[in-house]
Design a protein around this motif. Structure first.
Motif, PDB file in Angstrom:
ATOM      1  N   ILE A  50      24.964  42.931  26.207  1.00 32.26           N
ATOM      2  CA  ILE A  50      23.760  42.242  26.071  1.00 32.26           C
ATOM      3  C   ILE A  50      23.646  41.677  24.652  1.00 32.26           C
ATOM      4  CG2 ILE A  50      21.351  42.387  26.130  1.00 32.26           C
ATOM      5  CD1 ILE A  50      22.118  41.887  28.647  1.00 32.26           C
ATOM      6  N   THR A  51      23.980  42.515  23.808  1.00 32.67           N
ATOM      7  CA  THR A  51      23.711  42.186  22.323  1.00 32.67           C
ATOM      8  C   THR A  51      24.848  41.230  21.789  1.00 32.67           C
ATOM      9  OG1 THR A  51      24.745  44.118  21.485  1.00 32.67           O
ATOM     10  CG2 THR A  51      22.413  44.210  21.571  1.00 32.67           C
ATOM     11  N   ALA A  52      26.184  41.408  22.408  1.00 32.90           N
ATOM     12  CA  ALA A  52      27.232  40.594  22.216  1.00 32.90           C
ATOM     13  C   ALA A  52      26.977  39.063  22.600  1.00 32.90           C
ATOM     14  CB  ALA A  52      28.461  41.107  22.724  1.00 32.90           C
ATOM     15  N   ASP A  53      26.460  38.852  23.688  1.00 33.43           N
ATOM     16  CA  ASP A  53      26.172  37.537  24.318  1.00 33.43           C
ATOM     17  C   ASP A  53      24.786  36.876  23.595  1.00 33.43           C
ATOM     18  OD1 ASP A  53      28.529  37.705  25.807  1.00 33.43           O
ATOM     19  OD2 ASP A  53      27.470  38.567  27.737  1.00 33.43           O
ATOM     20  N   TRP A  54      23.831  37.504  23.305  1.00 35.77           N
ATOM     21  CA  TRP A  54      22.600  36.952  23.409  1.00 35.77           C
ATOM     22  C   TRP A  54      22.192  36.950  21.948  1.00 35.77           C
ATOM     23  CZ3 TRP A  54      19.373  34.387  26.199  1.00 35.77           C
ATOM     24  CH2 TRP A  54      19.615  34.166  27.836  1.00 35.77           C
ATOM     25  N   PHE A  55      22.735  37.545  21.019  1.00 34.00           N
ATOM     26  CA  PHE A  55      22.495  37.797  19.479  1.00 34.00           C
ATOM     27  C   PHE A  55      23.464  37.507  18.880  1.00 34.00           C
ATOM     28  CE2 PHE A  55      19.191  40.033  21.981  1.00 34.00           C
ATOM     29  CZ  PHE A  55      18.053  39.926  21.249  1.00 34.00           C
ATOM     30  N   TYR A  86      38.033  44.577  18.011  1.00 37.71           N
ATOM     31  CA  TYR A  86      38.636  44.118  19.227  1.00 37.71           C
ATOM     32  C   TYR A  86      38.028  42.668  19.625  1.00 37.71           C
ATOM     33  CZ  TYR A  86      40.621  48.622  18.860  1.00 37.71           C
ATOM     34  OH  TYR A  86      41.283  49.843  18.317  1.00 37.71           O
ATOM     35  N   GLY A  87      36.991  42.047  19.080  1.00 41.55           N
ATOM     36  CA  GLY A  87      36.429  40.987  19.541  1.00 41.55           C
ATOM     37  C   GLY A  87      35.800  41.091  20.750  1.00 41.55           C
ATOM     38  N   GLU A  88      36.156  40.078  21.950  1.00 39.34           N
ATOM     39  CA  GLU A  88      35.553  39.976  23.081  1.00 39.34           C
ATOM     40  C   GLU A  88      35.620  41.360  23.769  1.00 39.34           C
ATOM     41  OE1 GLU A  88      38.800  37.500  25.355  1.00 39.34           O
ATOM     42  OE2 GLU A  88      36.951  36.468  24.967  1.00 39.34           O
ATOM     43  N   ASP A  89      36.824  42.162  23.563  1.00 37.75           N
ATOM     44  CA  ASP A  89      37.126  43.302  24.416  1.00 37.75           C
ATOM     45  C   ASP A  89      36.370  44.383  23.674  1.00 37.75           C
ATOM     46  OD1 ASP A  89      38.916  42.084  26.061  1.00 37.75           O
ATOM     47  OD2 ASP A  89      40.625  42.325  24.818  1.00 37.75           O
ATOM     48  N   GLY A  90      35.360  44.293  22.661  1.00 42.22           N
ATOM     49  CA  GLY A  90      34.989  45.191  22.192  1.00 42.22           C
ATOM     50  C   GLY A  90      33.882  46.096  22.966  1.00 42.22           C
ATOM     51  N   PRO A  91      33.128  45.501  23.828  1.00 47.16           N
ATOM     52  CA  PRO A  91      32.336  46.188  24.711  1.00 47.16           C
ATOM     53  C   PRO A  91      33.097  47.293  25.686  1.00 47.16           C
ATOM     54  CG  PRO A  91      31.243  44.245  24.596  1.00 47.16           C
ATOM     55  CD  PRO A  91      32.699  44.101  23.973  1.00 47.16           C
ATOM     56  N   ILE A  92      34.196  46.603  26.084  1.00 43.00           N
ATOM     57  CA  ILE A  92      35.229  47.583  26.800  1.00 43.00           C
ATOM     58  C   ILE A  92      35.602  48.651  26.135  1.00 43.00           C
ATOM     59  CG2 ILE A  92      37.135  47.805  28.595  1.00 43.00           C
ATOM     60  CD1 ILE A  92      36.549  44.872  29.332  1.00 43.00           C
ATOM     61  N   VAL A 124      38.817  53.684   8.993  1.00 45.05           N
ATOM     62  CA  VAL A 124      38.765  52.627   9.976  1.00 45.05           C
ATOM     63  C   VAL A 124      39.067  51.316   9.475  1.00 45.05           C
ATOM     64  CG1 VAL A 124      37.613  51.639  11.750  1.00 45.05           C
ATOM     65  CG2 VAL A 124      37.328  54.094  11.229  1.00 45.05           C
ATOM     66  N   ARG A 125      40.177  50.588   9.758  1.00 45.29           N
ATOM     67  CA  ARG A 125      40.179  49.206   9.310  1.00 45.29           C
ATOM     68  C   ARG A 125      39.605  48.096  10.122  1.00 45.29           C
ATOM     69  NH1 ARG A 125      46.691  49.088   7.598  1.00 45.29           N
ATOM     70  NH2 ARG A 125      46.727  50.992   5.938  1.00 45.29           N
ATOM     71  N   ALA A 126      38.595  47.494   9.634  1.00 43.96           N
ATOM     72  CA  ALA A 126      37.731  46.625  10.380  1.00 43.96           C
ATOM     73  C   ALA A 126      37.630  45.561   9.373  1.00 43.96           C
ATOM     74  CB  ALA A 126      36.261  47.237  10.776  1.00 43.96           C
ATOM     75  N   PRO A 127      37.864  44.312  10.107  1.00 42.07           N
ATOM     76  CA  PRO A 127      37.488  42.893   9.027  1.00 42.07           C
ATOM     77  C   PRO A 127      35.967  42.842   8.967  1.00 42.07           C
ATOM     78  CG  PRO A 127      38.202  42.387  11.543  1.00 42.07           C
ATOM     79  CD  PRO A 127      38.370  43.939  11.442  1.00 42.07           C
ATOM     80  N   ARG A 128      35.786  42.114   7.835  1.00 37.75           N
ATOM     81  CA  ARG A 128      34.359  41.904   7.711  1.00 37.75           C
ATOM     82  C   ARG A 128      33.854  40.903   8.520  1.00 37.75           C
ATOM     83  NH1 ARG A 128      31.890  44.225   3.280  1.00 37.75           N
ATOM     84  NH2 ARG A 128      33.196  45.354   1.827  1.00 37.75           N
TER      85      ARG A 128
END
Length: 427
Positions: free
Chosen positions: A139-144, A364-370, A421-425
């Motif tokens: 929900i948050t990835a799509d709407w916010f 992981y971008g769009e695969d993040g929720p999975i 953890v290596r995570a891009p800003r």
């Protein structure tokens, strides 16, 4: 000579943004669905004694349904996230609530232990597994685009809110009317929320011609992703080849072990070892739930403003200190030190969820929720292991002190894992 006049084209009409964005309606409806699913997690503990007395079933047979429910609750989440990308969020949520309602209604007509496992364990386990924090991440990835962490924290706390709202009512109802009326009532509540979801929930802002909250540009609705189950496995296989996934999953194994895994099943006997009454121990556990909900919301607000890796380090470090101090604050009565433990521990209980969801999205971008869904499965694995090993350690050593110490050390390890953890800003 005639004077030539030139006219400039009329300016394009200015589109006024609505004062109240539709995304907040979506968040409220999603929260109602998560609250409803959370209410069903409180019921098995209330059914053990009535079912044992009414049917003379072994307590182990009754507990098997709760175990199956917990396992499916964790395993369903990543597949549900992929299925939402395939057929849409609204369809999956409505179907999940219908499944939960059917399981509760069928439970009221059961007569054999295997039916409890099939109805409550399988049907409700599958349905409620679709309405976890993975659903909140979708929900948050799509709407916010803005306030994403705050909304994630609020939705993450919704499950605890459902437990807090329904647990006293369900306990009173079971005590006064037996176990069937509250189960049937919950089934109809799920049906009512399913109707609300069908009417108000939408899969994507583009469905209503809106931009995500805080976005500067219109975002087209992505194409349906076929092969939900295949994609879920493919995302897992791909994530397993990356270091961040092992760190996120490892942190969540420790998170599950040091929160609901040990507390839900071993808090009461640990308090009893120190002479605390059962009612007082239950009150302290409920108070932890209240501050867990507040901590999740506050953590979401912080995740919008600070590096989620640093937040995780702080949360796990605080949790390590509270668990290490727990044997010192336990007593036969509720003291100021015990209340201080409950407040501090509760605030960091579910606070780890918004940062992990944000890190999954960044890496992981769009695969993040999975990916988060699979990390959440690791959380349930850690919880199940702690529930069993904690009780076993109590039998071996005659005290829970070694359990609190071991979990404290594990939380220190998780705090260090968060730092690497290596995570891009975010852009």
């Amino acid at each position: 000579m005639a004077q030539l006049t030139t006219t400039s084209p009329a300016p394009a009409p200015r589109v006024r943004e609505p004062r109240f964005h539709r995304a907040w309606v979506i968040a409220v409806v999603a929260g109602a669905a998560i609250v409803t699913a959370g209410a069903f997690t409180t019921v098995p503990g209330l059914l053990v004694t009535p079912l044992h007395e009414n049917y003379a079933w072994d307590r182990g047979q009754i507990a098997l349904a709760a175990s199956v429910n917990m396992i499916l609750f964790g395993l369903t989440a990543p597949f549900a996230a992929a299925l939402m990308d395939r057929v849409g969020i609204r369809r999956v949520v409505v179907g999940a609530l219908m499944l939960v309602s059917a399981g509760a209604l069928l439970t009221s007509f059961m007569s054999q232990p295997w039916q409890l496992v099939a109805y409550w364990g399988v049907l409700i386990g599958l349905g409620s597994g679709c309405l976890t924090m993975t659903f909140a991440a979708s929900i948050t990835a799509d709407w916010f685009d803005k306030r994403r962490g705050l909304v994630t924290g609020a939705l993450s706390s919704s499950s605890h809110l459902g437990q807090l709202i329904f647990l006293p009512l369900l306990a009173w109802s079971v005590d006064r009317f037996d176990w069937r009326p509250p189960v049937v009532t919950l089934a109809f509540v799920a049906l009512a929320v399913a109707a609300l979801v069908f009417l108000l929930l939408r899969d994507h802002p583009a469905d209503v011609g809106a931009k995500p909250y805080g976005a500067t540009e219109f975002v087209p609705k992505p194409a349906r992703v076929p092969g939900a189950a295949r994609r879920t496995i493919a995302v897992l296989v791909s994530a397993l080849r990356t270091g961040p996934f092992w760190l996120l999953a490892g942190m969540f194994v420790i998170c599950g072990a040091s929160t609901n895994g040990i507390m839900w099943s071993n808090w009461a006997p640990a308090a009893h070892d120190h002479g605390m009454a059962v009612t007082a121990a239950a009150s302290m556990l409920s108070l932890i739930g209240i501050f867990s909900a507040l901590g999740a919301i506050f953590s979401g607000w912080l995740t919008d403003r600070f590096d989620p890796r640093r937040l995780l380090t702080v949360y796990f470090a605080i949790r390590a200190l509270t668990l290490l101090a727990l044997p010192l604050v336990f007593s036969s009565t509720v003291t100021v030190l015990m209340i201080a433990f409950v407040v501090v521990y509760g605030l960091v209980d579910v606070a780890t969820v918004p940062p992990v969801i944000e890190l999954s999205r960044r890496v992981y971008g769009e695969d993040g929720p999975i990916v988060f869904g699979w990390a959440n499965s690791a959380h349930q694995l850690g919880a199940g292991a702690a529930a069993f090993l904690g009780a076993t350690a109590r039998d071996m050593f005659g005290t829970y002190d070694v359990v609190w110490t071991a979990l404290s050390v594990a939380c220190v390890v998780a705090a260090l894992m968060a730092l690497v953890v290596r995570a891009p800003r975010p852009a």
